[in-house]
Design an enzyme around this catalytic site. Structure first.
Site, PDB file in Angstrom:
ATOM      1  N   GLU A  90      39.664  25.939  43.165  1.00  0.00           N
ATOM      2  CA  GLU A  90      38.528  25.107  42.784  1.00  0.00           C
ATOM      3  C   GLU A  90      37.753  25.697  41.625  1.00  0.00           C
ATOM      4  O   GLU A  90      37.720  26.912  41.430  1.00  0.00           O
ATOM      5  CB  GLU A  90      37.590  24.940  43.976  1.00  0.00           C
ATOM      6  CG  GLU A  90      38.248  24.140  45.070  1.00  0.00           C
ATOM      7  CD  GLU A  90      37.269  23.714  46.143  1.00  0.00           C
ATOM      8  OE1 GLU A  90      37.744  23.269  47.188  1.00  0.00           O
ATOM      9  OE2 GLU A  90      36.056  23.829  45.929  1.00  0.00           O
ATOM     10  N   CYS A 104      31.874  27.879  37.027  1.00  0.00           N
ATOM     11  CA  CYS A 104      32.227  28.895  38.021  1.00  0.00           C
ATOM     12  C   CYS A 104      33.722  28.752  38.263  1.00  0.00           C
ATOM     13  O   CYS A 104      34.184  27.697  38.703  1.00  0.00           O
ATOM     14  CB  CYS A 104      31.438  28.641  39.306  1.00  0.00           C
ATOM     15  SG  CYS A 104      31.911  29.742  40.646  1.00  0.00           S
ATOM     16  N   CYS A 115      36.253  39.028  53.612  1.00  0.00           N
ATOM     17  CA  CYS A 115      34.831  39.017  53.985  1.00  0.00           C
ATOM     18  C   CYS A 115      34.632  37.917  55.033  1.00  0.00           C
ATOM     19  O   CYS A 115      35.105  36.790  54.855  1.00  0.00           O
ATOM     20  CB  CYS A 115      33.963  38.770  52.754  1.00  0.00           C
ATOM     21  SG  CYS A 115      34.326  39.956  51.437  1.00  0.00           S
ATOM     22  N   CYS A 118      33.146  34.264  54.302  1.00  0.00           N
ATOM     23  CA  CYS A 118      33.597  33.576  53.092  1.00  0.00           C
ATOM     24  C   CYS A 118      34.804  32.674  53.385  1.00  0.00           C
ATOM     25  O   CYS A 118      35.798  33.131  53.961  1.00  0.00           O
ATOM     26  CB  CYS A 118      33.959  34.613  52.028  1.00  0.00           C
ATOM     27  SG  CYS A 118      34.777  33.907  50.584  1.00  0.00           S
ATOM     28  N   GLY A 161      38.606  34.143  45.010  1.00  0.00           N
ATOM     29  CA  GLY A 161      39.329  35.361  44.676  1.00  0.00           C
ATOM     30  C   GLY A 161      38.451  36.495  44.187  1.00  0.00           C
ATOM     31  O   GLY A 161      37.281  36.315  43.870  1.00  0.00           O
ATOM     32  N   SER A 193      31.817  38.711  39.164  1.00  0.00           N
ATOM     33  CA  SER A 193      31.306  39.101  40.479  1.00  0.00           C
ATOM     34  C   SER A 193      32.404  39.800  41.265  1.00  0.00           C
ATOM     35  O   SER A 193      33.516  39.298  41.378  1.00  0.00           O
ATOM     36  CB  SER A 193      30.835  37.854  41.236  1.00  0.00           C
ATOM     37  OG  SER A 193      30.405  38.203  42.538  1.00  0.00           O
ATOM     38  N   SER A 216      28.726  42.034  45.178  1.00  0.00           N
ATOM     39  CA  SER A 216      28.422  41.439  46.480  1.00  0.00           C
ATOM     40  C   SER A 216      28.105  42.573  47.452  1.00  0.00           C
ATOM     41  O   SER A 216      29.014  43.202  47.982  1.00  0.00           O
ATOM     42  CB  SER A 216      29.616  40.627  46.973  1.00  0.00           C
ATOM     43  OG  SER A 216      29.859  39.578  46.058  1.00  0.00           O
ATOM     44  N   CYS A 335      29.645  28.582  45.126  1.00  0.00           N
ATOM     45  CA  CYS A 335      30.760  29.411  44.690  1.00  0.00           C
ATOM     46  C   CYS A 335      31.056  30.448  45.747  1.00  0.00           C
ATOM     47  O   CYS A 335      30.158  31.024  46.329  1.00  0.00           O
ATOM     48  CB  CYS A 335      30.421  30.110  43.389  1.00  0.00           C
ATOM     49  SG  CYS A 335      30.292  28.986  42.030  1.00  0.00           S
TER      50      CYS A 335
HETATM   51  N1  SAH Z   1      35.215  37.971  45.154  1.00  0.00           N
HETATM   52  C1  SAH Z   1      34.040  38.051  44.369  1.00  0.00           C
HETATM   53  C2  SAH Z   1      33.683  36.754  43.664  1.00  0.00           C
HETATM   54  C3  SAH Z   1      33.842  35.481  44.450  1.00  0.00           C
HETATM   55  S1  SAH Z   1      32.750  35.250  45.774  1.00  0.00           S
HETATM   56  C4  SAH Z   1      32.867  38.549  45.191  1.00  0.00           C
HETATM   57  O1  SAH Z   1      33.001  38.624  46.404  1.00  0.00           O
HETATM   58  O2  SAH Z   1      31.855  38.908  44.605  1.00  0.00           O
HETATM   59  C5  SAH Z   1      31.218  34.817  44.961  1.00  0.00           C
HETATM   60  C6  SAH Z   1      29.983  35.121  45.767  1.00  0.00           C
HETATM   61  O3  SAH Z   1      29.802  34.206  46.856  1.00  0.00           O
HETATM   62  C7  SAH Z   1      29.970  36.500  46.383  1.00  0.00           C
HETATM   63  O4  SAH Z   1      28.727  37.120  46.189  1.00  0.00           O
HETATM   64  C8  SAH Z   1      30.215  36.203  47.842  1.00  0.00           C
HETATM   65  O5  SAH Z   1      29.785  37.249  48.665  1.00  0.00           O
HETATM   66  C9  SAH Z   1      29.435  34.927  48.005  1.00  0.00           C
HETATM   67  N2  SAH Z   1      29.745  34.175  49.212  1.00  0.00           N
HETATM   68  C10 SAH Z   1      30.942  34.020  49.805  1.00  0.00           C
HETATM   69  N3  SAH Z   1      30.832  33.249  50.900  1.00  0.00           N
HETATM   70  C11 SAH Z   1      29.533  32.900  51.005  1.00  0.00           C
HETATM   71  C12 SAH Z   1      28.791  32.133  51.936  1.00  0.00           C
HETATM   72  N4  SAH Z   1      29.376  31.567  52.972  1.00  0.00           N
HETATM   73  N5  SAH Z   1      27.465  31.996  51.727  1.00  0.00           N
HETATM   74  C13 SAH Z   1      26.873  32.568  50.658  1.00  0.00           C
HETATM   75  N6  SAH Z   1      27.513  33.304  49.746  1.00  0.00           N
HETATM   76  C14 SAH Z   1      28.837  33.482  49.930  1.00  0.00           C
HETATM   77 FE1  SF4 Z   2      35.024  38.476  49.808  1.00  0.00          FE
HETATM   78 FE2  SF4 Z   2      34.666  37.428  47.353  1.00  0.00          FE
HETATM   79 FE3  SF4 Z   2      37.099  37.485  48.466  1.00  0.00          FE
HETATM   80 FE4  SF4 Z   2      35.272  35.854  49.445  1.00  0.00          FE
HETATM   81  S1  SF4 Z   2      36.176  35.747  47.439  1.00  0.00           S
HETATM   82  S2  SF4 Z   2      36.663  37.192  50.640  1.00  0.00           S
HETATM   83  S3  SF4 Z   2      33.414  37.057  49.174  1.00  0.00           S
HETATM   84  S4  SF4 Z   2      35.869  39.244  47.923  1.00  0.00           S
END
Ligand code: SAH
Ligand code: SF4
Length: 349
Positions: A90, A104, A115, A118, A161, A193, A216, A335
Site C-alpha cells: 500500500e 507514504c 512488532c 502493527c 516494511g 522511519s 519507532s 501508515c
Molecule cells: N518499519 C518502520 C516503518 C514502517 S511503520 C518502523 O517501524 O518505523 C511506520 C510507523 O507506524 C512506525 O512508527 C510504527 O511503529 C507505527 N505503527 C505501526 N502500527 C501502528 C499502530 N497500530 N498504531 C500506531 N502506529 C503504528
Molecule cells: Fe514493526 Fe515497522 Fe515492521 Fe510494523 S512495519 S512490524 S512497526 S518494523
C-alpha cells in the site's frame, strides 16, 4: 523483462551501450521517465521507432497495478498495489493545508520485525521490494499531482516494511527520489522511519545524506519495549540511542521518535518519566500517536487526558513532542498499519 525504474542512470547508460545506442539516448529516456513520467514508450517521440520497439519487447515502465483506491474525507488517498508476483502493498498520499503533498510509501511486502501492534508485522515477511517498486509508488502520485498543477513535496518511508532491512534498494530509491534528474525532492523532505536496526542506522549516518530519521521507540524500558518490539532483544534501548546520537552528530539532523500510545501499557507517567530522562538534552522530537486498532492486537489507544499528561511530563524534561493528527483515519490509512490483503482492504466506514 527489465523494469526500467530499477535502474540507475549509469545502469541504463550501460544497457544502451550494449544495445549500440549513442550515449545521449539514455538521458533522453531518463527524462521521459522522471521529468515527464510518461507511461508508454510510443510517447517518447524523440526516440527512434526501432529503439521504442525494442524497449516495448524487453522493458517495462513500472510493474505495479492499482488494485484498489480509496479517498478519505480529509483528502488522503490510499492505494493498494498488486506486484507482478501477486503480492500486495500500500501507498498513501496525504495533502496538507500548507500545500505539502506527502507520499507514504512501502519498502517491503510484509515485515520481518514482528512488532505486536502493527498490521504489517502481524502478516510476517513476504519479500523485499526492488528500488523500482519503491520509487514507482512516488512517481505515480507525482504524475497524478502534476496533472492538477501540484507537486509531490515530501516522501516518508513509513509504509509497509522496515526500510533498513531492505537497505540497498531503499538507498537507491532515496537517490532517485532526491537527485535533480530524478524526482528532485529535497533530502530534507524525505523521512526514513526505522524500528531500530542499529548497525544499519550507523551505516545510514555515514552515507552523508540530509534525510530525516524517525525511530519507532514506543517504550522507555527494555522490558516494555521488548514486549512490543521483538527487535529490542537484539539491540536494546541504550544501544539504539547511542546509534541515534551518532546519527545526530554525523548529520546535524534532529531525530524524531515515534510513540504509539497504548492505554495502560506505554502511556503511564512512569514511562513518560523514563523517556524524559533518556532523551533529555538530545536533539530530538517525540511524535505521540494514539494507537490505531489492528485485528491481531488487543491494545487500545490512550484517551486524550492521558496523552496530554504524557506530553506535559516530557515538557518538564525539555523534550518537545506533538500529538500527531491521524490522517485518513476513516480509511485506516495510518501508515504502518497498512493492510496487504484485498480482503483486509476495508470499505470506507
Ligand atoms: N518499519 C518502520 C516503518 C514502517 S511503520 C518502523 O517501524 O518505523 C511506520 C510507523 O507506524 C512506525 O512508527 C510504527 O511503529 C507505527 N505503527 C505501526 N502500527 C501502528 C499502530 N497500530 N498504531 C500506531 N502506529 C503504528
Ligand atoms: Fe514493526 Fe515497522 Fe515492521 Fe510494523 S512495519 S512490524 S512497526 S518494523
Amino acid at each position: 523483462m527489465i523494469n526500467l525504474y530499477d535502474l540507475s542512470l549509469d545502469e541504463l547508460s550501460r544497457l544502451f551501450q550494449e544495445w549500440g545506442q549513442p550515449a545521449y539516448r539514455a538521458r533522453q529516456l531518463w527524462e521521459w521517465m522522471y521529468a515527464h513520467k510518461v507511461q508508454n514508450f510510443n510517447e517518447m517521440t524523440n526516440l527512434p521507432k526501432d529503439l521504442r520497439e525494442r524497449l516495448e519487447t524487453e522493458c517495462r515502465l513500472g510493474v505495479m497495478r492499482i488494485a484498489a483506491e480509496q479517498q478519505s474525507s480529509d483528502g488522503t488517498i490510499k492505494r493498494l498495489y498488486q506486484l507482478p508476483d501477486g503480492q500486495y502493498i500500500e501507498a498513501v498520499l496525504m495533502p496538507y493545508e500548507d500545500n505539502r503533498r506527502t507520499a507514504c510509501i512501502s519498502t517491503q511486502a510484509g515485515c520481518a520485525m514482528g512488532c505486536v501492534f502493527c498490521a504489517t508485522g502481524q502478516m510476517g515477511f513476504v519479500r523485499h521490494l526492488t528500488s523500482g517498486e519503491i520509487i514507482e509508488q512516488a512517481i505515480n502520485f507525482a504524475r497524478m499531482l502534476e496533472a492538477e498543477d501540484e507537486r509531490l513535496s515530501n516522501v516518508v518511508l513509513m509504509g509497509m516494511g522496515e526500510p533498513l532491512h531492505n537497505y540497498d534498494a531503499t538507498l537507491e530509491a532515496i537517490n532517485r527520489l532526491t537527485s535533480p534528474d530524478g524526482l528532485g525532492i529535497g533530502q530534507r523532505h524525505i523521512t526514513l522511519s526505522s524500528v531500530g536496526l542499529v548497525p544499519a542506522i550507523r551505516q545510514f549516518a555515514d552515507e552523508g545524506l540530509q534525510v530525516k530519521l524517525a525511530i519507532s521507540l514506543h517504550a522507555a524500558t527494555d522490558e516494555e519495549r521488548s514486549a512490543l518490539l521483538p527487535i529490542n532483544k537484539r539491540w536494546n534501548i541504550e544501544t539504539l540511542l547511542d546509534a541515534c546520537r551518532y546519527y545526530v552528530e554525523k548529520t546535524g539532523r534532529r531525530i524524531t521518535f515515534e510513540w504509539a500510545l497504548i492505554a495502560g501499557e506505554n502511556d503511564t507517567p512512569e514511562q513518560a518519566e523514563a523517556l524524559g530522562q533518556r532523551l533529555q538534552g538530545m536533539l530530538c522530537h517525540v511524535n505521540l500517536i494514539p494507537l490505531n486498532l489492528t485485528g491481531g492486537y488487543a491494545g487500545k489507544p490512550s484517551d486524550p487526558a492521558r496523552v496530554e499528561q504524557f506530553r506535559k511530563i516530557l515538557e518538564r524534561y525539555g523534550v518537545s513532542s506533538t500529538v500527531r493528527v491521524r490522517r485518513g483515519i476513516d480509511i485506516e490509512a495510518g501508515c504502518g498499519q497498512l493492510k496487504a490483503q484485498v480482503i483486509g482492504f476495508d470499505d470506507i466506514s
